[in-house]
Design an enzyme around this catalytic site. Sequence first.
Site, PDB file in Angstrom:
ATOM      1  CD  GLU A  32     -12.882 -32.877  -7.766  1.00 35.32           C
ATOM      2  OE1 GLU A  32     -12.739 -33.112  -8.924  1.00 35.32           O
ATOM      3  OE2 GLU A  32     -13.529 -32.023  -7.219  1.00 35.32           O
ATOM      4  N   GLY A  37     -12.916 -32.872  -2.008  1.00 28.58           N
ATOM      5  CA  GLY A  37     -12.174 -32.076  -1.184  1.00 28.58           C
ATOM      6  C   GLY A  37     -11.731 -31.002  -1.941  1.00 28.58           C
ATOM      7  N   GLY A  38     -11.709 -30.892  -3.235  1.00 31.38           N
ATOM      8  CA  GLY A  38     -10.669 -30.122  -4.172  1.00 31.38           C
ATOM      9  C   GLY A  38      -9.122 -29.858  -3.627  1.00 31.38           C
ATOM     10  CB  THR A  39      -6.614 -27.203  -4.255  1.00 28.06           C
ATOM     11  OG1 THR A  39      -6.929 -27.100  -6.053  1.00 28.06           O
ATOM     12  CG2 THR A  39      -5.661 -26.518  -4.190  1.00 28.06           C
ATOM     13  CB  CYS A  40      -8.915 -26.866   0.199  1.00 24.59           C
ATOM     14  SG  CYS A  40      -8.227 -27.004   2.804  1.00 24.59           S
ATOM     15  CG  HIS A 436      -0.126  -9.213  31.110  1.00 23.36           C
ATOM     16  ND1 HIS A 436       0.763  -9.171  30.699  1.00 23.36           N
ATOM     17  CD2 HIS A 436       0.536 -10.197  32.944  1.00 23.36           C
ATOM     18  CE1 HIS A 436       1.637  -9.239  30.838  1.00 23.36           C
ATOM     19  NE2 HIS A 436       2.182  -9.833  32.529  1.00 23.36           N
TER      20      HIS A 436
END
Length: 456
Positions: A32, A37-40, A436
Amino acid sequence: MDVDVIVIGSGQAGVPLATRLARDGKRVVLAERDQPGGTCVNYGCTPTKTMMASAQAAHDARRAASLGVDVGEVRVDLSRVVARKDAMVHEWRASVEKSIAGAGERLTLVRAHARFTGERQVEMGGATYRAETVIVNTGARPAVPPLDGLDGVPWLDNRRVMELTELPVHLLVLGGGYVGCEFAQMFRRFGSRVTIVGSAAHLLDREDADVSEAVQDAFGAEGIEMVLGASAKSVARDGAGVRLRLEDGREMEGSHLLVAVGRKPNTDDLGCEAAGIRLTERGAIEVDDRFATSAEGVYAVGDVTGGPQFTHTAWDDGRILFDLLQGTGRRTAAGRTIPYAVFTDPQVARAGLSETDARKDGVAYELATMPFSAIARAWETGRSAGMMKLLLDPQTERILGVTIVGAEAGELLHAFVPLMQSGTSARAIVDAEFVHPTFAEGVQSLVMRLPRYKLS
Protein backbone atom coordinates in the site's frame (compact mmCIF):
# COMPACT_ATOMS: atom_id res chain seq x y z
CA MET A 1 11.94 -12.99 -1.68
CA ASP A 2 9.43 -15.76 -2.34
CA VAL A 3 5.96 -15.67 -0.76
CA ASP A 4 2.66 -17.36 -1.55
CA VAL A 5 0.54 -14.34 -2.41
CA ILE A 6 1.15 -10.69 -3.23
CA VAL A 7 -1.78 -8.28 -2.91
CA ILE A 8 -1.26 -4.81 -4.38
CA GLY A 9 -3.61 -2.26 -2.84
CA SER A 10 -5.46 -2.24 0.47
CA GLY A 11 -8.95 -1.36 -0.76
CA GLN A 12 -12.22 -3.08 -0.03
CA ALA A 13 -11.16 -6.26 -1.84
CA GLY A 14 -7.44 -6.25 -1.01
CA VAL A 15 -7.60 -6.24 2.78
CA PRO A 16 -10.21 -9.02 3.17
CA LEU A 17 -8.34 -11.15 0.63
CA ALA A 18 -4.95 -10.61 2.29
CA THR A 19 -6.20 -11.27 5.81
CA ARG A 20 -8.29 -14.32 4.90
CA LEU A 21 -5.49 -15.88 2.86
CA ALA A 22 -3.00 -15.27 5.70
CA ARG A 23 -5.34 -16.89 8.21
CA ASP A 24 -5.61 -19.81 5.83
CA GLY A 25 -1.87 -20.35 6.15
CA LYS A 26 -0.54 -18.47 3.14
CA ARG A 27 2.46 -16.15 3.37
CA VAL A 28 1.04 -12.87 2.11
CA VAL A 29 2.59 -9.50 1.33
CA LEU A 30 0.18 -6.57 1.10
CA ALA A 31 1.50 -3.44 -0.63
CA GLU A 32 0.00 0.00 0.00
CA ARG A 33 1.62 3.24 -1.15
CA ASP A 34 -0.94 5.54 0.49
CA GLN A 35 -3.26 5.02 3.46
CA PRO A 36 -4.75 1.62 4.33
CA GLY A 37 -8.39 1.32 3.38
CA GLY A 38 -8.22 2.57 -0.19
CA THR A 39 -10.40 5.26 -1.72
CA CYS A 40 -13.58 4.35 0.15
CA VAL A 41 -12.23 4.87 3.64
CA ASN A 42 -9.89 7.76 2.92
CA TYR A 43 -11.30 9.83 0.05
CA GLY A 44 -14.60 8.28 -0.99
CA CYS A 45 -17.59 6.79 0.81
CA THR A 46 -16.62 7.44 4.43
CA PRO A 47 -15.62 11.13 4.20
CA THR A 48 -18.22 12.15 1.62
CA LYS A 49 -21.17 10.56 3.39
CA THR A 50 -19.96 11.95 6.71
CA MET A 51 -19.95 15.47 5.29
CA MET A 52 -23.24 14.89 3.52
CA ALA A 53 -24.80 14.05 6.88
CA SER A 54 -23.82 17.55 8.04
CA ALA A 55 -25.33 19.03 4.88
CA GLN A 56 -28.52 17.04 5.46
CA ALA A 57 -28.73 18.36 9.02
CA ALA A 58 -28.49 21.92 7.74
CA HIS A 59 -31.17 21.26 5.15
CA ASP A 60 -33.50 19.63 7.68
CA ALA A 61 -33.06 22.58 10.00
CA ARG A 62 -33.97 25.02 7.23
CA ARG A 63 -37.08 23.09 6.23
CA ALA A 64 -38.20 22.57 9.83
CA ALA A 65 -40.52 25.57 9.58
CA SER A 66 -42.58 23.68 6.98
CA LEU A 67 -43.21 21.09 9.70
CA GLY A 68 -44.20 23.73 12.23
CA VAL A 69 -40.81 23.96 13.97
CA ASP A 70 -38.85 27.23 14.11
CA VAL A 71 -35.11 26.84 14.65
CA GLY A 72 -33.81 30.30 13.80
CA GLU A 73 -30.81 31.06 11.61
CA VAL A 74 -28.87 28.06 10.31
CA ARG A 75 -25.10 28.50 10.19
CA VAL A 76 -22.60 25.93 8.97
CA ASP A 77 -19.08 25.87 10.42
CA LEU A 78 -17.21 24.10 7.63
CA SER A 79 -14.05 23.72 9.71
CA ARG A 80 -16.01 21.69 12.29
CA VAL A 81 -17.66 19.66 9.55
CA VAL A 82 -14.24 18.81 8.12
CA ALA A 83 -12.83 18.02 11.57
CA ARG A 84 -15.67 15.56 12.17
CA LYS A 85 -15.00 14.02 8.77
CA ASP A 86 -11.29 13.66 9.51
CA ALA A 87 -12.03 11.99 12.85
CA MET A 88 -14.37 9.54 11.15
CA VAL A 89 -11.78 8.69 8.50
CA HIS A 90 -9.13 8.17 11.17
CA GLU A 91 -11.43 5.81 13.07
CA TRP A 92 -12.20 3.69 10.02
CA ARG A 93 -8.57 3.67 8.91
CA ALA A 94 -7.53 2.49 12.36
CA SER A 95 -10.06 -0.33 12.05
CA VAL A 96 -8.47 -1.42 8.76
CA GLU A 97 -4.99 -1.30 10.28
CA LYS A 98 -6.24 -3.39 13.22
CA SER A 99 -7.65 -5.96 10.82
CA ILE A 100 -4.32 -6.21 9.01
CA ALA A 101 -2.37 -6.55 12.25
CA GLY A 102 -4.83 -9.14 13.52
CA ALA A 103 -4.06 -11.48 10.64
CA GLY A 104 -0.78 -12.40 12.32
CA GLU A 105 2.81 -12.76 11.22
CA ARG A 106 1.95 -14.46 7.93
CA LEU A 107 0.73 -11.12 6.61
CA THR A 108 3.31 -8.42 5.96
CA LEU A 109 2.23 -4.87 5.14
CA VAL A 110 4.71 -2.96 2.99
CA ARG A 111 4.05 0.79 2.87
CA ALA A 112 5.50 1.49 -0.56
CA HIS A 113 4.62 1.77 -4.23
CA ALA A 114 4.50 -1.64 -5.92
CA ARG A 115 5.46 -2.26 -9.53
CA PHE A 116 5.71 -5.41 -11.63
CA THR A 117 9.21 -6.12 -12.89
CA GLY A 118 8.50 -9.52 -14.39
CA GLU A 119 6.07 -12.44 -14.38
CA ARG A 120 4.52 -12.55 -10.87
CA GLN A 121 7.48 -10.49 -9.70
CA VAL A 122 6.88 -7.22 -7.86
CA GLU A 123 9.30 -4.59 -6.57
CA MET A 124 8.27 -2.56 -3.53
CA GLY A 125 10.19 -0.66 -0.90
CA GLY A 126 13.55 -1.58 -2.41
CA ALA A 127 12.88 -5.32 -2.28
CA THR A 128 11.67 -7.76 -4.94
CA TYR A 129 8.97 -10.32 -4.15
CA ARG A 130 7.82 -13.33 -6.16
CA ALA A 131 4.62 -15.32 -5.70
CA GLU A 132 2.51 -17.95 -7.43
CA THR A 133 -0.51 -15.68 -7.01
CA VAL A 134 -0.64 -11.91 -7.40
CA ILE A 135 -3.83 -9.90 -6.86
CA VAL A 136 -4.15 -6.30 -8.09
CA ASN A 137 -6.55 -4.00 -6.21
CA THR A 138 -5.07 -0.60 -7.05
CA GLY A 139 -8.38 1.18 -7.67
CA ALA A 140 -8.85 4.37 -9.66
CA ARG A 141 -8.33 8.11 -9.32
CA PRO A 142 -10.08 11.24 -10.62
CA ALA A 143 -9.71 11.70 -14.37
CA VAL A 144 -8.18 14.97 -15.53
CA PRO A 145 -9.86 16.35 -18.66
CA PRO A 146 -7.82 17.95 -21.48
CA LEU A 147 -9.17 21.38 -20.58
CA ASP A 148 -7.12 24.33 -21.77
CA GLY A 149 -5.76 26.35 -18.85
CA LEU A 150 -6.55 23.78 -16.16
CA ASP A 151 -2.92 23.56 -15.08
CA GLY A 152 -2.96 27.28 -14.35
CA VAL A 153 -5.82 27.30 -11.84
CA PRO A 154 -6.11 25.76 -8.35
CA TRP A 155 -8.84 23.30 -9.33
CA LEU A 156 -10.33 20.81 -6.90
CA ASP A 157 -11.00 17.10 -7.12
CA ASN A 158 -13.13 15.04 -4.72
CA ARG A 159 -10.20 14.78 -2.29
CA ARG A 160 -9.18 18.42 -2.19
CA VAL A 161 -12.69 19.82 -2.04
CA MET A 162 -13.17 18.00 1.27
CA GLU A 163 -10.13 19.77 2.71
CA LEU A 164 -11.65 23.25 2.35
CA THR A 165 -12.39 24.89 5.69
CA GLU A 166 -14.00 28.02 4.30
CA LEU A 167 -17.13 27.90 2.17
CA PRO A 168 -16.73 28.69 -1.52
CA VAL A 169 -18.72 31.76 -2.49
CA HIS A 170 -19.59 30.18 -5.85
CA LEU A 171 -18.59 26.61 -6.61
CA LEU A 172 -18.48 25.62 -10.28
CA VAL A 173 -18.88 21.85 -10.67
CA LEU A 174 -17.63 20.41 -13.95
CA GLY A 175 -19.47 17.13 -14.44
CA GLY A 176 -23.04 15.99 -13.84
CA GLY A 177 -22.34 12.42 -12.70
CA TYR A 178 -22.86 11.04 -9.22
CA VAL A 179 -19.70 12.62 -7.76
CA GLY A 180 -20.51 16.05 -9.16
CA CYS A 181 -24.14 15.86 -8.07
CA GLU A 182 -23.37 14.76 -4.52
CA PHE A 183 -20.84 17.53 -3.94
CA ALA A 184 -22.99 20.13 -5.67
CA GLN A 185 -25.91 19.51 -3.34
CA MET A 186 -23.63 19.20 -0.32
CA PHE A 187 -22.05 22.62 -0.80
CA ARG A 188 -25.33 24.24 -1.74
CA ARG A 189 -26.73 23.07 1.59
CA PHE A 190 -23.63 24.34 3.35
CA GLY A 191 -24.46 27.77 1.93
CA SER A 192 -22.46 28.16 -1.29
CA ARG A 193 -23.85 29.24 -4.60
CA VAL A 194 -23.41 26.23 -6.91
CA THR A 195 -23.47 25.81 -10.68
CA ILE A 196 -23.19 22.40 -12.36
CA VAL A 197 -21.78 22.37 -15.88
CA GLY A 198 -22.41 19.09 -17.71
CA SER A 199 -21.83 18.03 -21.30
CA ALA A 200 -24.81 15.64 -21.28
CA ALA A 201 -28.39 16.82 -21.72
CA HIS A 202 -29.30 15.56 -18.24
CA LEU A 203 -27.70 15.02 -14.87
CA LEU A 204 -26.86 11.38 -14.16
CA ASP A 205 -27.10 10.69 -17.88
CA ARG A 206 -26.80 6.92 -17.48
CA GLU A 207 -30.31 6.96 -16.04
CA ASP A 208 -33.62 7.30 -17.87
CA ALA A 209 -34.61 10.86 -18.69
CA ASP A 210 -37.53 10.86 -16.25
CA VAL A 211 -35.20 9.75 -13.46
CA SER A 212 -32.73 12.53 -14.24
CA GLU A 213 -35.52 15.08 -14.44
CA ALA A 214 -36.74 14.14 -10.96
CA VAL A 215 -33.28 14.93 -9.59
CA GLN A 216 -33.03 18.13 -11.61
CA ASP A 217 -36.39 19.30 -10.25
CA ALA A 218 -35.16 18.74 -6.69
CA PHE A 219 -31.86 20.52 -7.39
CA GLY A 220 -33.64 23.46 -8.99
CA ALA A 221 -35.91 23.79 -5.97
CA GLU A 222 -32.82 24.14 -3.78
CA GLY A 223 -31.34 26.86 -5.97
CA ILE A 224 -28.65 24.78 -7.68
CA GLU A 225 -27.93 26.21 -11.11
CA MET A 226 -27.50 23.76 -13.98
CA VAL A 227 -25.91 24.40 -17.36
CA LEU A 228 -26.42 21.15 -19.27
CA GLY A 229 -25.57 20.04 -22.78
CA ALA A 230 -22.58 22.36 -22.59
CA SER A 231 -18.92 21.46 -23.03
CA ALA A 232 -16.15 23.38 -21.30
CA LYS A 233 -13.50 24.83 -23.60
CA SER A 234 -11.04 26.55 -21.26
CA VAL A 235 -10.53 27.87 -17.76
CA ALA A 236 -8.41 30.71 -16.43
CA ARG A 237 -7.77 32.65 -13.25
CA ASP A 238 -10.08 35.57 -12.65
CA GLY A 239 -8.70 37.52 -9.71
CA ALA A 240 -9.01 35.21 -6.71
CA GLY A 241 -11.44 32.97 -8.59
CA VAL A 242 -11.81 31.22 -11.93
CA ARG A 243 -13.49 31.93 -15.25
CA LEU A 244 -14.86 28.99 -17.23
CA ARG A 245 -15.45 29.39 -20.96
CA LEU A 246 -17.80 27.04 -22.80
CA GLU A 247 -17.57 25.83 -26.39
CA ASP A 248 -20.58 27.95 -27.32
CA GLY A 249 -18.81 31.10 -26.14
CA ARG A 250 -20.61 31.55 -22.83
CA GLU A 251 -18.52 32.36 -19.79
CA MET A 252 -19.13 31.97 -16.08
CA GLU A 253 -17.23 33.07 -13.02
CA GLY A 254 -16.75 31.18 -9.80
CA SER A 255 -14.67 31.29 -6.68
CA HIS A 256 -13.75 27.59 -6.95
CA LEU A 257 -13.77 24.86 -9.60
CA LEU A 258 -14.50 21.21 -8.81
CA VAL A 259 -13.63 18.79 -11.62
CA ALA A 260 -15.68 15.59 -11.48
CA VAL A 261 -15.66 14.07 -14.97
CA GLY A 262 -14.98 10.43 -14.17
CA ARG A 263 -12.21 8.22 -12.85
CA LYS A 264 -9.13 6.57 -14.33
CA PRO A 265 -7.76 3.11 -13.36
CA ASN A 266 -4.44 3.17 -11.49
CA THR A 267 -2.37 1.16 -13.95
CA ASP A 268 -0.03 3.62 -15.67
CA ASP A 269 2.74 3.18 -13.08
CA LEU A 270 2.10 -0.47 -12.27
CA GLY A 271 4.46 -2.11 -14.78
CA CYS A 272 1.71 -4.20 -16.38
CA GLU A 273 3.67 -4.70 -19.60
CA ALA A 274 6.54 -6.33 -17.73
CA ALA A 275 4.10 -8.79 -16.19
CA GLY A 276 2.26 -9.57 -19.42
CA ILE A 277 -0.96 -7.98 -18.19
CA ARG A 278 -3.21 -6.76 -20.98
CA LEU A 279 -5.05 -3.44 -20.59
CA THR A 280 -8.16 -2.03 -22.24
CA GLU A 281 -8.12 1.15 -24.31
CA ARG A 282 -9.11 3.06 -21.16
CA GLY A 283 -6.20 1.63 -19.19
CA ALA A 284 -8.19 -0.87 -17.13
CA ILE A 285 -6.92 -4.40 -16.52
CA GLU A 286 -8.73 -6.96 -18.66
CA VAL A 287 -10.19 -9.81 -16.62
CA ASP A 288 -12.53 -12.73 -17.25
CA ASP A 289 -15.50 -13.58 -15.03
CA ARG A 290 -13.12 -15.31 -12.61
CA PHE A 291 -10.96 -12.14 -12.31
CA ALA A 292 -8.02 -13.75 -14.14
CA THR A 293 -5.86 -11.42 -16.22
CA SER A 294 -3.91 -12.29 -19.34
CA ALA A 295 -0.94 -13.18 -17.11
CA GLU A 296 -1.03 -16.61 -15.50
CA GLY A 297 -1.49 -16.44 -11.75
CA VAL A 298 -2.34 -12.73 -11.75
CA TYR A 299 -5.83 -11.54 -10.83
CA ALA A 300 -7.43 -8.11 -10.60
CA VAL A 301 -10.44 -6.94 -8.62
CA GLY A 302 -12.28 -3.69 -7.96
CA ASP A 303 -12.19 -0.40 -9.84
CA VAL A 304 -8.92 -1.17 -11.64
CA THR A 305 -10.79 -3.65 -13.86
CA GLY A 306 -12.94 -0.91 -15.35
CA GLY A 307 -16.19 -2.48 -14.15
CA PRO A 308 -18.78 -0.80 -11.94
CA GLN A 309 -16.79 1.40 -9.56
CA PHE A 310 -18.57 0.72 -6.29
CA THR A 311 -17.12 -0.28 -2.94
CA HIS A 312 -19.64 -3.09 -2.53
CA THR A 313 -18.72 -4.48 -5.95
CA ALA A 314 -15.02 -4.55 -5.06
CA TRP A 315 -15.85 -6.27 -1.77
CA ASP A 316 -17.94 -8.86 -3.61
CA ASP A 317 -15.13 -9.34 -6.14
CA GLY A 318 -12.85 -10.18 -3.25
CA ARG A 319 -15.04 -12.77 -1.64
CA ILE A 320 -15.79 -14.46 -4.97
CA LEU A 321 -12.08 -14.59 -5.80
CA PHE A 322 -11.18 -16.00 -2.39
CA ASP A 323 -13.53 -18.92 -2.87
CA LEU A 324 -12.24 -19.49 -6.40
CA LEU A 325 -8.63 -19.54 -5.19
CA GLN A 326 -9.63 -22.01 -2.49
CA GLY A 327 -11.29 -24.25 -5.03
CA THR A 328 -14.65 -23.95 -3.29
CA GLY A 329 -16.19 -21.20 -5.38
CA ARG A 330 -19.48 -21.72 -7.14
CA ARG A 331 -20.00 -18.07 -8.09
CA THR A 332 -18.22 -15.93 -10.64
CA ALA A 333 -18.70 -12.32 -11.69
CA ALA A 334 -21.04 -13.44 -14.46
CA GLY A 335 -24.75 -12.91 -13.97
CA ARG A 336 -24.65 -11.17 -10.62
CA THR A 337 -27.00 -8.31 -9.80
CA ILE A 338 -25.06 -5.12 -9.04
CA PRO A 339 -27.10 -2.51 -7.19
CA TYR A 340 -25.98 1.06 -6.61
CA ALA A 341 -27.17 4.33 -5.17
CA VAL A 342 -26.42 8.00 -5.68
CA PHE A 343 -26.65 9.74 -2.30
CA THR A 344 -28.27 12.92 -3.42
CA ASP A 345 -31.56 14.00 -1.85
CA PRO A 346 -33.71 12.45 -3.18
CA GLN A 347 -31.46 9.43 -3.54
CA VAL A 348 -31.26 7.55 -6.82
CA ALA A 349 -30.94 3.77 -6.64
CA ARG A 350 -31.00 1.16 -9.37
CA ALA A 351 -30.46 -2.55 -9.97
CA GLY A 352 -30.71 -4.24 -13.33
CA LEU A 353 -31.89 -2.70 -16.57
CA SER A 354 -33.11 0.84 -17.06
CA GLU A 355 -36.00 1.32 -19.48
CA THR A 356 -33.56 2.88 -21.94
CA ASP A 357 -31.30 -0.19 -21.70
CA ALA A 358 -34.20 -2.57 -22.26
CA ARG A 359 -35.37 -0.71 -25.37
CA LYS A 360 -31.84 -0.51 -26.77
CA ASP A 361 -31.28 -4.24 -26.26
CA GLY A 362 -34.72 -5.26 -27.54
CA VAL A 363 -35.74 -6.80 -24.22
CA ALA A 364 -39.47 -7.33 -23.75
CA TYR A 365 -40.81 -5.91 -20.51
CA GLU A 366 -43.88 -4.81 -18.59
CA LEU A 367 -43.53 -1.42 -16.93
CA ALA A 368 -44.88 0.02 -13.70
CA THR A 369 -44.21 3.59 -12.56
CA MET A 370 -45.30 5.47 -9.49
CA PRO A 371 -44.62 8.93 -8.05
CA PHE A 372 -42.88 8.79 -4.68
CA SER A 373 -45.62 11.09 -3.43
CA ALA A 374 -48.03 8.13 -3.64
CA ILE A 375 -46.40 6.74 -0.47
CA ALA A 376 -48.20 7.89 2.67
CA ARG A 377 -45.00 8.01 4.70
CA ALA A 378 -43.42 10.32 2.14
CA TRP A 379 -46.22 12.85 2.56
CA GLU A 380 -46.23 12.57 6.35
CA THR A 381 -42.51 13.32 6.57
CA GLY A 382 -42.45 16.02 3.90
CA ARG A 383 -40.14 13.95 1.66
CA SER A 384 -42.34 13.29 -1.34
CA ALA A 385 -39.92 14.17 -4.17
CA GLY A 386 -39.07 11.42 -6.64
CA MET A 387 -40.51 8.47 -8.52
CA MET A 388 -40.19 4.70 -8.89
CA LYS A 389 -40.21 2.37 -11.89
CA LEU A 390 -40.09 -1.38 -12.37
CA LEU A 391 -39.43 -3.57 -15.41
CA LEU A 392 -40.83 -7.11 -15.32
CA ASP A 393 -40.17 -10.06 -17.62
CA PRO A 394 -43.64 -10.82 -19.04
CA GLN A 395 -42.89 -14.53 -19.40
CA THR A 396 -41.21 -15.41 -16.09
CA GLU A 397 -42.42 -12.56 -13.84
CA ARG A 398 -38.80 -11.98 -12.87
CA ILE A 399 -37.67 -8.43 -12.13
CA LEU A 400 -35.50 -7.12 -14.96
CA GLY A 401 -34.74 -3.77 -13.40
CA VAL A 402 -35.88 -1.30 -10.79
CA THR A 403 -35.08 2.37 -10.26
CA ILE A 404 -36.08 4.35 -7.20
CA VAL A 405 -35.75 8.11 -6.79
CA GLY A 406 -36.76 9.15 -3.31
CA ALA A 407 -36.04 9.23 0.39
CA GLU A 408 -33.86 6.28 1.46
CA ALA A 409 -33.95 4.84 -2.06
CA GLY A 410 -30.67 3.05 -1.39
CA GLU A 411 -32.31 1.15 1.45
CA LEU A 412 -35.57 0.43 -0.39
CA LEU A 413 -33.71 -1.04 -3.36
CA HIS A 414 -32.67 -4.02 -1.26
CA ALA A 415 -36.23 -5.31 -1.19
CA PHE A 416 -35.64 -6.22 -4.84
CA VAL A 417 -31.97 -7.25 -4.98
CA PRO A 418 -32.23 -10.75 -3.40
CA LEU A 419 -35.21 -11.54 -5.64
CA MET A 420 -33.29 -10.43 -8.72
CA GLN A 421 -30.17 -12.36 -7.76
CA SER A 422 -32.14 -15.55 -7.13
CA GLY A 423 -34.51 -15.15 -10.06
CA THR A 424 -37.56 -15.16 -7.81
CA SER A 425 -40.89 -13.94 -9.16
CA ALA A 426 -42.07 -10.46 -8.21
CA ARG A 427 -45.18 -12.13 -6.82
CA ALA A 428 -43.19 -12.72 -3.64
CA ILE A 429 -43.48 -8.98 -2.97
CA VAL A 430 -47.18 -8.93 -3.84
CA ASP A 431 -47.94 -11.76 -1.42
CA ALA A 432 -45.89 -10.30 1.44
CA GLU A 433 -47.37 -8.14 4.21
CA PHE A 434 -45.72 -4.73 4.55
CA VAL A 435 -45.89 -2.46 7.57
CA HIS A 436 -47.95 0.74 7.29
CA PRO A 437 -46.96 3.55 7.27
CA THR A 438 -43.45 2.96 5.92
CA PHE A 439 -41.50 3.99 2.87
CA ALA A 440 -41.07 0.27 2.17
CA GLU A 441 -44.75 -0.35 1.52
CA GLY A 442 -44.23 1.78 -1.58
CA VAL A 443 -42.21 -1.14 -2.95
CA GLN A 444 -45.32 -3.32 -2.88
CA SER A 445 -47.50 -0.54 -4.24
CA LEU A 446 -45.14 -0.14 -7.20
CA VAL A 447 -45.24 -3.85 -8.08
CA MET A 448 -49.01 -3.93 -7.75
CA ARG A 449 -49.32 -1.20 -10.38
CA LEU A 450 -48.54 -3.87 -12.94
CA PRO A 451 -51.87 -4.97 -14.47
CA ARG A 452 -51.26 -8.63 -13.63
CA TYR A 453 -50.97 -7.85 -9.91
CA LYS A 454 -53.68 -5.21 -9.53
CA LEU A 455 -56.43 -5.94 -7.04
CA SER A 456 -59.74 -6.59 -8.75
